[in-house]
Design a protein around this motif. Sequence first.
Motif, PDB file in Angstrom:
ATOM      1  N   ALA A 192       0.290  -4.375   8.272  1.00  0.00           N
ATOM      2  CA  ALA A 192       1.594  -3.840   8.649  1.00  0.00           C
ATOM      3  C   ALA A 192       1.498  -2.368   9.013  1.00  0.00           C
ATOM      4  CB  ALA A 192       2.584  -4.038   7.503  1.00  0.00           C
ATOM      5  N   LEU A 193       2.511  -1.892   9.721  1.00  0.00           N
ATOM      6  CA  LEU A 193       2.525  -0.519  10.219  1.00  0.00           C
ATOM      7  C   LEU A 193       2.557   0.498   9.089  1.00  0.00           C
ATOM      8  CD1 LEU A 193       2.752   1.430  12.616  1.00  0.00           C
ATOM      9  CD2 LEU A 193       5.226   1.114  12.537  1.00  0.00           C
ATOM     10  N   GLU A 194       3.195   0.183   7.981  1.00  0.00           N
ATOM     11  CA  GLU A 194       3.312   1.145   6.885  1.00  0.00           C
ATOM     12  C   GLU A 194       1.943   1.548   6.360  1.00  0.00           C
ATOM     13  OE1 GLU A 194       5.502   1.554   2.508  1.00  0.00           O
ATOM     14  OE2 GLU A 194       5.677  -0.292   3.700  1.00  0.00           O
ATOM     15  N   GLU A 195       1.069   0.580   6.180  1.00  0.00           N
ATOM     16  CA  GLU A 195      -0.272   0.897   5.690  1.00  0.00           C
ATOM     17  C   GLU A 195      -1.059   1.695   6.722  1.00  0.00           C
ATOM     18  OE1 GLU A 195      -4.113  -1.424   3.716  1.00  0.00           O
ATOM     19  OE2 GLU A 195      -2.327  -2.525   4.351  1.00  0.00           O
ATOM     20  N   VAL A 196      -0.850   1.382   7.990  1.00  0.00           N
ATOM     21  CA  VAL A 196      -1.528   2.135   9.045  1.00  0.00           C
ATOM     22  C   VAL A 196      -1.048   3.581   9.060  1.00  0.00           C
ATOM     23  CG1 VAL A 196      -1.893   2.297  11.531  1.00  0.00           C
ATOM     24  CG2 VAL A 196      -1.890   0.069  10.428  1.00  0.00           C
ATOM     25  N   GLU A 197       0.256   3.785   8.924  1.00  0.00           N
ATOM     26  CA  GLU A 197       0.793   5.143   8.931  1.00  0.00           C
ATOM     27  C   GLU A 197       0.281   5.948   7.741  1.00  0.00           C
ATOM     28  OE1 GLU A 197       4.993   4.793   9.094  1.00  0.00           O
ATOM     29  OE2 GLU A 197       5.054   4.525  11.275  1.00  0.00           O
ATOM     30  N   ASN A 198       0.198   5.317   6.579  1.00  0.00           N
ATOM     31  CA  ASN A 198      -0.314   6.028   5.407  1.00  0.00           C
ATOM     32  C   ASN A 198      -1.771   6.441   5.604  1.00  0.00           C
ATOM     33  OD1 ASN A 198       2.168   5.677   4.160  1.00  0.00           O
ATOM     34  ND2 ASN A 198       1.539   3.812   3.094  1.00  0.00           N
ATOM     35  N   ALA A 199      -2.578   5.524   6.140  1.00  0.00           N
ATOM     36  CA  ALA A 199      -3.988   5.845   6.369  1.00  0.00           C
ATOM     37  C   ALA A 199      -4.141   6.925   7.432  1.00  0.00           C
ATOM     38  CB  ALA A 199      -4.748   4.584   6.774  1.00  0.00           C
ATOM     39  N   LEU A 200      -3.320   6.858   8.474  1.00  0.00           N
ATOM     40  CA  LEU A 200      -3.404   7.856   9.539  1.00  0.00           C
ATOM     41  C   LEU A 200      -2.965   9.230   9.045  1.00  0.00           C
ATOM     42  CD1 LEU A 200      -3.993   8.386  12.522  1.00  0.00           C
ATOM     43  CD2 LEU A 200      -1.632   7.764  13.034  1.00  0.00           C
ATOM     44  N   THR A 201      -1.925   9.277   8.225  1.00  0.00           N
ATOM     45  CA  THR A 201      -1.460  10.556   7.677  1.00  0.00           C
ATOM     46  C   THR A 201      -2.515  11.185   6.778  1.00  0.00           C
ATOM     47  OG1 THR A 201       0.835   9.795   7.780  1.00  0.00           O
ATOM     48  CG2 THR A 201       0.356  11.654   6.337  1.00  0.00           C
ATOM     49  N   ALA A 202      -3.130  10.375   5.928  1.00  0.00           N
ATOM     50  CA  ALA A 202      -4.180  10.898   5.051  1.00  0.00           C
ATOM     51  C   ALA A 202      -5.365  11.425   5.859  1.00  0.00           C
ATOM     52  CB  ALA A 202      -4.632   9.809   4.082  1.00  0.00           C
ATOM     53  N   PHE A 203      -5.716  10.733   6.914  1.00  0.00           N
ATOM     54  CA  PHE A 203      -6.843  11.163   7.748  1.00  0.00           C
ATOM     55  C   PHE A 203      -6.543  12.496   8.430  1.00  0.00           C
ATOM     56  CE2 PHE A 203      -8.896  10.985  12.003  1.00  0.00           C
ATOM     57  CZ  PHE A 203     -10.210  11.105  11.582  1.00  0.00           C
ATOM     58  N   GLY A 260     -16.887  14.385   3.338  1.00  0.00           N
ATOM     59  CA  GLY A 260     -16.969  13.024   2.817  1.00  0.00           C
ATOM     60  C   GLY A 260     -15.617  12.342   2.748  1.00  0.00           C
ATOM     61  N   GLN A 261     -14.564  13.102   2.399  1.00  0.00           N
ATOM     62  CA  GLN A 261     -13.228  12.519   2.316  1.00  0.00           C
ATOM     63  C   GLN A 261     -12.702  12.131   3.695  1.00  0.00           C
ATOM     64  OE1 GLN A 261     -11.733  11.793  -0.598  1.00  0.00           O
ATOM     65  NE2 GLN A 261     -10.180  10.733   0.623  1.00  0.00           N
ATOM     66  N   VAL A 262     -13.007  12.926   4.713  1.00  0.00           N
ATOM     67  CA  VAL A 262     -12.598  12.576   6.076  1.00  0.00           C
ATOM     68  C   VAL A 262     -13.240  11.257   6.498  1.00  0.00           C
ATOM     69  CG1 VAL A 262     -12.823  13.252   8.493  1.00  0.00           C
ATOM     70  CG2 VAL A 262     -12.079  14.918   6.814  1.00  0.00           C
ATOM     71  N   THR A 263     -14.499  11.080   6.155  1.00  0.00           N
ATOM     72  CA  THR A 263     -15.183   9.829   6.498  1.00  0.00           C
ATOM     73  C   THR A 263     -14.553   8.645   5.774  1.00  0.00           C
ATOM     74  OG1 THR A 263     -17.243  11.052   6.838  1.00  0.00           O
ATOM     75  CG2 THR A 263     -17.413   8.671   6.560  1.00  0.00           C
ATOM     76  N   ARG A 264     -14.231   8.805   4.496  1.00  0.00           N
ATOM     77  CA  ARG A 264     -13.602   7.713   3.746  1.00  0.00           C
ATOM     78  C   ARG A 264     -12.214   7.390   4.291  1.00  0.00           C
ATOM     79  NH1 ARG A 264     -16.377  10.429  -0.471  1.00  0.00           N
ATOM     80  NH2 ARG A 264     -14.574  11.775  -0.848  1.00  0.00           N
ATOM     81  N   ASN A 265     -11.455   8.416   4.664  1.00  0.00           N
ATOM     82  CA  ASN A 265     -10.129   8.167   5.240  1.00  0.00           C
ATOM     83  C   ASN A 265     -10.224   7.468   6.594  1.00  0.00           C
ATOM     84  OD1 ASN A 265      -8.998   9.384   3.027  1.00  0.00           O
ATOM     85  ND2 ASN A 265      -8.611  11.339   4.038  1.00  0.00           N
ATOM     86  N   LEU A 266     -11.260   7.789   7.350  1.00  0.00           N
ATOM     87  CA  LEU A 266     -11.447   7.116   8.634  1.00  0.00           C
ATOM     88  C   LEU A 266     -11.777   5.639   8.426  1.00  0.00           C
ATOM     89  CD1 LEU A 266     -11.644   7.293  11.708  1.00  0.00           C
ATOM     90  CD2 LEU A 266     -14.044   7.954  11.440  1.00  0.00           C
ATOM     91  N   ILE A 267     -12.580   5.340   7.424  1.00  0.00           N
ATOM     92  CA  ILE A 267     -12.886   3.938   7.111  1.00  0.00           C
ATOM     93  C   ILE A 267     -11.614   3.198   6.700  1.00  0.00           C
ATOM     94  CG2 ILE A 267     -14.149   2.434   5.536  1.00  0.00           C
ATOM     95  CD1 ILE A 267     -16.329   4.577   5.424  1.00  0.00           C
ATOM     96  N   ALA A 268     -10.782   3.847   5.884  1.00  0.00           N
ATOM     97  CA  ALA A 268      -9.522   3.217   5.471  1.00  0.00           C
ATOM     98  C   ALA A 268      -8.601   2.984   6.660  1.00  0.00           C
ATOM     99  CB  ALA A 268      -8.828   4.094   4.428  1.00  0.00           C
ATOM    100  N   LEU A 269      -8.616   3.902   7.622  1.00  0.00           N
ATOM    101  CA  LEU A 269      -7.787   3.733   8.815  1.00  0.00           C
ATOM    102  C   LEU A 269      -8.259   2.546   9.642  1.00  0.00           C
ATOM    103  CD1 LEU A 269      -5.567   4.686  10.722  1.00  0.00           C
ATOM    104  CD2 LEU A 269      -7.198   6.302  11.715  1.00  0.00           C
ATOM    105  N   TYR A 270      -9.568   2.402   9.804  1.00  0.00           N
ATOM    106  CA  TYR A 270     -10.094   1.253  10.543  1.00  0.00           C
ATOM    107  C   TYR A 270      -9.720  -0.060   9.852  1.00  0.00           C
ATOM    108  CZ  TYR A 270     -12.889   3.584  14.122  1.00  0.00           C
ATOM    109  OH  TYR A 270     -13.283   4.294  15.223  1.00  0.00           O
ATOM    110  N   LYS A 271      -9.795  -0.083   8.542  1.00  0.00           N
ATOM    111  CA  LYS A 271      -9.436  -1.302   7.817  1.00  0.00           C
ATOM    112  C   LYS A 271      -7.949  -1.609   7.954  1.00  0.00           C
ATOM    113  CE  LYS A 271     -13.104  -1.247   4.339  1.00  0.00           C
ATOM    114  NZ  LYS A 271     -13.415  -1.185   2.891  1.00  0.00           N
ATOM    115  N   ALA A 272      -7.111  -0.560   7.923  1.00  0.00           N
ATOM    116  CA  ALA A 272      -5.674  -0.781   8.066  1.00  0.00           C
ATOM    117  C   ALA A 272      -5.316  -1.298   9.449  1.00  0.00           C
ATOM    118  CB  ALA A 272      -4.916   0.518   7.785  1.00  0.00           C
ATOM    119  N   LEU A 273      -6.086  -0.894  10.451  1.00  0.00           N
ATOM    120  CA  LEU A 273      -5.838  -1.371  11.807  1.00  0.00           C
ATOM    121  C   LEU A 273      -6.345  -2.788  12.030  1.00  0.00           C
ATOM    122  CD1 LEU A 273      -6.692   1.860  13.822  1.00  0.00           C
ATOM    123  CD2 LEU A 273      -4.442   0.835  13.533  1.00  0.00           C
ATOM    124  N   GLY A 274      -7.037  -3.320  11.055  1.00  0.00           N
ATOM    125  CA  GLY A 274      -7.503  -4.694  11.174  1.00  0.00           C
ATOM    126  C   GLY A 274      -8.981  -4.830  11.415  1.00  0.00           C
ATOM    127  N   GLY A 275      -9.671  -3.723  11.626  1.00  0.00           N
ATOM    128  CA  GLY A 275     -11.105  -3.800  11.861  1.00  0.00           C
ATOM    129  C   GLY A 275     -11.877  -3.783  10.562  1.00  0.00           C
TER     130      GLY A 275
END
Length: 294
Positions: A192-203, A260-275
């Motif tokens: 859902a979009l909510e999880e994507v927005e949270n991951a994108l904001t954190a990144f 390291g945190q930027v890399t982890r947030n990027l991984i979370a963003l990819y997962k939230a987008l479905g990848g």
Amino acid sequence: MRMRTHMARSGDRPRSSMLRTCALVIAGAAALIAGGCRREEPVALAPVARPVKILTVGAESSLDVREYPGRVSAVREAAVAFEVGGRIVELPVIEGQRGTLLAKLDARDFEAKLTAAKADRDAAEADYMRFKELLDKDAVSRRDFETRQRNFEVAKSRIDIAEKALEDTVLRAPFSGRVARKLVDEFQNVRALEEVENALTAFRLEQRRRNSLRVAVAATEQTVELVDIQYRSGLTNFQNVLEAQRSLFVRQDQLAASDGQVTRNLIALYKALGGGWDPATPDVTDESPGDGGH
């Protein structure tokens, strides 16, 4: 008398020579005049080939073409995503193309939920109508009637929610434009979009923090150099050098943690987008040495 005659004849000689000279001059002039009056025949010359410039007539735009390097930015841009999760079954657009329909999810689960919500609404409505008739006959309490009425209103609102979720399975462009980039592929599961927005904001927030730490590290490095120069010149003590170096080490440690945190947030963003995110694991094959024969 003889003497005079002789002298007279002798004086006539210069006059005769002058007459001869004049006759020669007149004859030469006559020859020149006769030669000048003679008409010369024209001489035929061979034609000479001269080079000629040739221009091809074409469109005006093809005559003056200029190329300049530059960067084009969109007047309006938007990152679109599904407000519900599911599996992508249609992804008709590609990068650089226009399209109203961007993607579509598998809607079978949402259609089933809408059907169930309508059935619950019908049951709640029948219960509400029955208790309303009983209330008119004073056969039930008003409290029981209000409970059935509230259940009926909740059932109707669930239909609205189910219909909205079914509509959200189709992703359309918010305005006319071109698709710049796709982050998912067909038949992938998206959230859902909510999880994507949270991951994108954190990144994005961690990216800003990392940029600030980079500026702080650069400034602290300059401070260390200045303090070291002052120490070598005898203008400060060694304690200030140690304090400056300690501050630099703290900033560098914070910057490494932020990377390291930027890399982890990027991984979370990819997962939230479905990848998915598969760490690169090298293929290691243990080759045991063969038994040697004697």
